[in-house]
Design a protein around this motif. Structure first.
Motif, PDB file in Angstrom:
ATOM      1  N   PHE A 136       5.251  43.413  24.289  1.00  0.00           N
ATOM      2  CA  PHE A 136       6.430  42.862  24.934  1.00  0.00           C
ATOM      3  C   PHE A 136       7.042  41.768  24.068  1.00  0.00           C
ATOM      4  CE2 PHE A 136       3.961  44.803  28.260  1.00  0.00           C
ATOM      5  CZ  PHE A 136       4.918  45.412  29.063  1.00  0.00           C
ATOM      6  N   PRO A 137       8.328  41.463  24.254  1.00  0.00           N
ATOM      7  CA  PRO A 137       8.987  40.431  23.443  1.00  0.00           C
ATOM      8  C   PRO A 137       8.236  39.113  23.488  1.00  0.00           C
ATOM      9  CG  PRO A 137      10.619  41.639  24.734  1.00  0.00           C
ATOM     10  CD  PRO A 137       9.267  42.109  25.208  1.00  0.00           C
ATOM     11  N   ASN A 138       8.125  38.485  22.312  1.00  0.00           N
ATOM     12  CA  ASN A 138       7.430  37.197  22.157  1.00  0.00           C
ATOM     13  C   ASN A 138       5.967  37.261  22.590  1.00  0.00           C
ATOM     14  OD1 ASN A 138       9.906  35.902  21.348  1.00  0.00           O
ATOM     15  ND2 ASN A 138      10.489  35.813  23.501  1.00  0.00           N
ATOM     16  N   ASN A 139       5.427  38.478  22.562  1.00  0.00           N
ATOM     17  CA  ASN A 139       4.022  38.676  22.944  1.00  0.00           C
ATOM     18  C   ASN A 139       3.735  38.082  24.321  1.00  0.00           C
ATOM     19  OD1 ASN A 139       1.410  39.677  22.469  1.00  0.00           O
ATOM     20  ND2 ASN A 139       0.693  37.715  21.661  1.00  0.00           N
ATOM     21  N   ALA A 140       4.688  38.247  25.238  1.00  0.00           N
ATOM     22  CA  ALA A 140       4.574  37.672  26.583  1.00  0.00           C
ATOM     23  C   ALA A 140       4.692  38.781  27.615  1.00  0.00           C
ATOM     24  CB  ALA A 140       5.663  36.627  26.800  1.00  0.00           C
ATOM     25  N   PRO A 141       3.587  39.430  27.961  1.00  0.00           N
ATOM     26  CA  PRO A 141       3.646  40.485  28.976  1.00  0.00           C
ATOM     27  C   PRO A 141       3.977  39.925  30.350  1.00  0.00           C
ATOM     28  CG  PRO A 141       1.366  39.988  28.391  1.00  0.00           C
ATOM     29  CD  PRO A 141       2.222  39.222  27.436  1.00  0.00           C
ATOM     30  N   PRO A 142       4.488  40.748  31.246  1.00  0.00           N
ATOM     31  CA  PRO A 142       4.851  40.279  32.596  1.00  0.00           C
ATOM     32  C   PRO A 142       3.610  40.135  33.477  1.00  0.00           C
ATOM     33  CG  PRO A 142       5.319  42.617  32.392  1.00  0.00           C
ATOM     34  CD  PRO A 142       4.866  42.166  31.032  1.00  0.00           C
ATOM     35  N   TYR A 143       2.897  39.027  33.306  1.00  0.00           N
ATOM     36  CA  TYR A 143       1.704  38.784  34.114  1.00  0.00           C
ATOM     37  C   TYR A 143       2.072  38.726  35.590  1.00  0.00           C
ATOM     38  CZ  TYR A 143      -0.459  37.295  29.692  1.00  0.00           C
ATOM     39  OH  TYR A 143      -0.939  37.236  28.409  1.00  0.00           O
ATOM     40  N   LEU A 144       1.242  39.321  36.412  1.00  0.00           N
ATOM     41  CA  LEU A 144       1.507  39.346  37.847  1.00  0.00           C
ATOM     42  C   LEU A 144       1.601  37.936  38.424  1.00  0.00           C
ATOM     43  CD1 LEU A 144       1.796  41.614  39.999  1.00  0.00           C
ATOM     44  CD2 LEU A 144      -0.579  41.144  40.625  1.00  0.00           C
ATOM     45  N   ALA A 145       0.778  37.013  37.937  1.00  0.00           N
ATOM     46  CA  ALA A 145       0.750  35.644  38.470  1.00  0.00           C
ATOM     47  C   ALA A 145       2.027  34.863  38.179  1.00  0.00           C
ATOM     48  CB  ALA A 145      -0.450  34.882  37.921  1.00  0.00           C
ATOM     49  N   TYR A 146       2.896  35.368  37.307  1.00  0.00           N
ATOM     50  CA  TYR A 146       4.178  34.703  37.102  1.00  0.00           C
ATOM     51  C   TYR A 146       4.990  34.656  38.395  1.00  0.00           C
ATOM     52  CZ  TYR A 146       3.957  34.323  31.976  1.00  0.00           C
ATOM     53  OH  TYR A 146       3.647  33.972  30.687  1.00  0.00           O
ATOM     54  N   ALA A 147       4.702  35.561  39.322  1.00  0.00           N
ATOM     55  CA  ALA A 147       5.394  35.523  40.612  1.00  0.00           C
ATOM     56  C   ALA A 147       5.066  34.243  41.362  1.00  0.00           C
ATOM     57  CB  ALA A 147       4.990  36.738  41.449  1.00  0.00           C
ATOM     58  N   LEU A 148       3.854  33.710  41.170  1.00  0.00           N
ATOM     59  CA  LEU A 148       3.451  32.466  41.824  1.00  0.00           C
ATOM     60  C   LEU A 148       3.827  31.240  41.004  1.00  0.00           C
ATOM     61  CD1 LEU A 148      -0.132  33.524  43.002  1.00  0.00           C
ATOM     62  CD2 LEU A 148       1.961  33.478  44.368  1.00  0.00           C
ATOM     63  N   ILE A 149       3.789  31.371  39.688  1.00  0.00           N
ATOM     64  CA  ILE A 149       4.024  30.219  38.817  1.00  0.00           C
ATOM     65  C   ILE A 149       5.517  29.944  38.630  1.00  0.00           C
ATOM     66  CG2 ILE A 149       3.718  29.333  36.465  1.00  0.00           C
ATOM     67  CD1 ILE A 149       1.116  30.929  36.325  1.00  0.00           C
ATOM     68  N   ARG A 150       6.287  31.030  38.401  1.00  0.00           N
ATOM     69  CA  ARG A 150       7.701  30.859  38.060  1.00  0.00           C
ATOM     70  C   ARG A 150       8.648  31.560  39.018  1.00  0.00           C
ATOM     71  NH1 ARG A 150       7.266  32.462  31.688  1.00  0.00           N
ATOM     72  NH2 ARG A 150       7.948  34.455  32.580  1.00  0.00           N
ATOM     73  N   GLY A 151       8.091  32.267  39.986  1.00  0.00           N
ATOM     74  CA  GLY A 151       8.940  33.006  40.908  1.00  0.00           C
ATOM     75  C   GLY A 151       9.482  34.294  40.336  1.00  0.00           C
ATOM     76  N   ASP A 152       8.891  34.786  39.235  1.00  0.00           N
ATOM     77  CA  ASP A 152       9.356  36.037  38.630  1.00  0.00           C
ATOM     78  C   ASP A 152       9.076  37.216  39.552  1.00  0.00           C
ATOM     79  OD1 ASP A 152       9.801  34.337  36.545  1.00  0.00           O
ATOM     80  OD2 ASP A 152       8.607  35.439  35.067  1.00  0.00           O
ATOM     81  N   ASP A 153       9.904  38.236  39.445  1.00  0.00           N
ATOM     82  CA  ASP A 153       9.735  39.441  40.254  1.00  0.00           C
ATOM     83  C   ASP A 153       8.813  40.416  39.527  1.00  0.00           C
ATOM     84  OD1 ASP A 153      10.003  41.277  42.272  1.00  0.00           O
ATOM     85  OD2 ASP A 153      11.872  42.122  41.492  1.00  0.00           O
ATOM     86  N   THR A 154       7.618  39.954  39.164  1.00  0.00           N
ATOM     87  CA  THR A 154       6.656  40.827  38.498  1.00  0.00           C
ATOM     88  C   THR A 154       6.001  41.747  39.517  1.00  0.00           C
ATOM     89  OG1 THR A 154       4.994  39.084  38.744  1.00  0.00           O
ATOM     90  CG2 THR A 154       6.142  39.208  36.633  1.00  0.00           C
ATOM     91  N   SER A 155       5.646  42.932  39.080  1.00  0.00           N
ATOM     92  CA  SER A 155       5.119  43.914  40.024  1.00  0.00           C
ATOM     93  C   SER A 155       4.220  44.899  39.303  1.00  0.00           C
ATOM     94  CB  SER A 155       6.270  44.669  40.701  1.00  0.00           C
ATOM     95  OG  SER A 155       7.045  45.359  39.729  1.00  0.00           O
ATOM     96  N   PHE A 156       3.477  45.673  40.085  1.00  0.00           N
ATOM     97  CA  PHE A 156       2.742  46.800  39.538  1.00  0.00           C
ATOM     98  C   PHE A 156       3.722  47.952  39.313  1.00  0.00           C
ATOM     99  CE2 PHE A 156      -1.126  45.060  41.879  1.00  0.00           C
ATOM    100  CZ  PHE A 156      -1.710  44.585  40.709  1.00  0.00           C
ATOM    101  N   VAL A 157       3.594  48.605  38.171  1.00  0.00           N
ATOM    102  CA  VAL A 157       4.481  49.710  37.817  1.00  0.00           C
ATOM    103  C   VAL A 157       3.695  51.013  37.867  1.00  0.00           C
ATOM    104  CG1 VAL A 157       5.949  50.698  36.018  1.00  0.00           C
ATOM    105  CG2 VAL A 157       5.843  48.208  36.326  1.00  0.00           C
ATOM    106  N   THR A 158       4.233  52.011  38.554  1.00  0.00           N
ATOM    107  CA  THR A 158       3.589  53.322  38.601  1.00  0.00           C
ATOM    108  C   THR A 158       3.717  54.010  37.250  1.00  0.00           C
ATOM    109  OG1 THR A 158       4.055  53.605  40.962  1.00  0.00           O
ATOM    110  CG2 THR A 158       3.618  55.595  39.691  1.00  0.00           C
ATOM    111  N   ARG A 159       2.601  54.452  36.700  1.00  0.00           N
ATOM    112  CA  ARG A 159       2.598  55.190  35.432  1.00  0.00           C
ATOM    113  C   ARG A 159       2.394  56.680  35.639  1.00  0.00           C
ATOM    114  NH1 ARG A 159       5.411  51.991  32.254  1.00  0.00           N
ATOM    115  NH2 ARG A 159       4.669  49.843  32.424  1.00  0.00           N
ATOM    116  N   ALA A 160       1.641  57.035  36.659  1.00  0.00           N
ATOM    117  CA  ALA A 160       1.440  58.449  36.975  1.00  0.00           C
ATOM    118  C   ALA A 160       0.999  58.566  38.429  1.00  0.00           C
ATOM    119  CB  ALA A 160       0.392  59.066  36.054  1.00  0.00           C
ATOM    120  N   LEU A 161       1.447  59.605  39.085  1.00  0.00           N
ATOM    121  CA  LEU A 161       1.004  59.945  40.433  1.00  0.00           C
ATOM    122  C   LEU A 161       0.886  61.457  40.468  1.00  0.00           C
ATOM    123  CD1 LEU A 161       0.309  59.218  43.351  1.00  0.00           C
ATOM    124  CD2 LEU A 161       2.756  59.337  43.885  1.00  0.00           C
TER     125      LEU A 161
END
Length: 270
Positions: A148-173
C-alpha cells in the motif's frame, strides 16, 4: 494451537521470525490461529505494525479475537454468504479491541495495528477476507495483497484511532465443495513466493514453489513440519573458505517475518 477440523480438511501452519528482525533482536510480529467448532473452522494470520513497541501482542490477540468472533457468529446462526457477516465481524473485533484498551488501563490501540488475512470454512460455503496486506491462494491461484502507499496498510484499528472507514474486504466466497487447497499468509509469504529457484543457504536444494506446502504430505503429518521448513529457509549458513582463510556467511532467505496457514481437502473424503 489445535489444527484439527470437523470438516473433511487437514491444516498445517507455521511462522518464522524474519532475517532483519532477528538481526535487530526483535520478536516475531506475526501470528496465526486456527479454531474449529461444530459449525465450521476459522483460520487467521496477522502481521503487527513494525513501528509499534508491542505489535506482536496485538497480532496474537488479533488472530484469536477474529477467529473466536467468527465462530461465535456461526454459532448464532450467522452465515458467511450473508451480506452482514463481515460487517458484523468487524464490529465484534473493534468492540473487543476497545474493551481490551479499557482492561489494560493504558493507550494500547497503537499495539493493535495488525493486518489480517482470514478464512471461515463452513459445510456450505468458504469465505476468504482481509484487512491490509498479505497473500492468499485458493486451489493454486495465488493473490498478493499490497503493498500500500507509504507502506501503510489499512489497519482495522484505524477505525478506533482515526475514525477511518477501514473494513474487512471479501476476497473469495465459494461453495466449500469447490475448495481443495487454501493458503493464507502474511506479506513475508510474498517474498517466499519469489524464491522458487533459489537454493537453501546450507545446501543445493531449491526452495520450490508455494504449491509444495499443500501438495506434500509431510506438512500435514507432523504439526511442526511447516515451521521447521520455514526455519530451514531462514537459517544462516557459515562455512570455511580455507584458501581465503575466512568464514563465508550465507544469510537466511526471508527478510521479513513469514507466517502461513494451509488447508487442504483430505484424500478420499468428500
Amino acid at each position: 494451537m489445535d489444527t484439527r477440523t470437523p470438516l473433511p480438511f487437514e491444516v498445517a501452519a507455521g511462522s518464522v521470525v524474519g532475517r532483519e528482525h532477528a538481526r535487530a533482536g526483535r520478536n516475531n510480529q506475526d501470528a496465526w490461529c486456527v479454531r474449529g467448532s461444530e459449525h465450521g473452522v476459522a483460520l487467521v494470520v496477522a502481521d503487527g505494525c513494525g513501528s509499534q513497541a508491542c505489535s506482536e501482542l496485538g497480532a496474537q490477540l488479533g488472530v484469536r479475537g477474529v477467529a473466536q468472533a467468527a465462530l461465535t457468529r456461526l454459532a448464532e446462526d450467522g452465515r458467511v454468504d450473508e451480506a452482514g457477516f463481515l460487517p458484523g465481524l468487524r464490529e465484534d473485533v473493534l468492540c473487543l479491541l476497545s474493551e481490551l484498551r479499557g482492561e489494560l488501563g493504558r493507550d494500547t490501540l497503537g499495539d493493535f495495528l495488525f493486518t489480517v488475512v482470514g478464512a471461515v470454512v463452513t459445510p456450505s460455503h468458504t469465505l476468504v477476507f482481509s484487512a491490509g496486506d498479505g497473500v492468499w491462494s485458493l486451489n493454486g491461484d495465488v493473490h498478493t495483497l499490497g503493498p500500500f502507499p507509504n507502506n501503510a496498510p489499512p489497519y482495522l484499528a484505524y477505525a478506533l484511532i482515526r475514525g477511518d472507514d477501514t473494513s474487512f474486504v471479501t476476497r473469495a466466497l465459494v461453495p466449500t465443495a469447490d475448495v481443495h487447497a487454501l493458503l493464507l499468509g502474511t506479506d513475508g509469504v510474498a517474498d517466499l513466493a519469489k524464491l522458487g529457484a533459489a537454493s537453501l543457504p546450507s545446501s543445493e536444494e531449491t526452495v520450490g514453489p508455494l504449491s509444495r506446502f499443500w501438495t506434500e504430505d509431510r506438512y500435514f503429518e507432523n504439526p511442526d513440519a511447516l515451521r521447521r521448513r520455514l526455519a530451514m529457509l531462514n537459517r544462516e549458513s557459515v562455512r570455511a573458505d580455507f584458501d581465503a582463510r575466512r568464514l563465508v556467511r550465507t544469510p537466511g532467505l526471508l527478510p521479513d517475518d513469514t507466517t502461513m496457514v494451509v488447508l487442504r481437502r483430505r484424500v478420499g473424503r468428500a
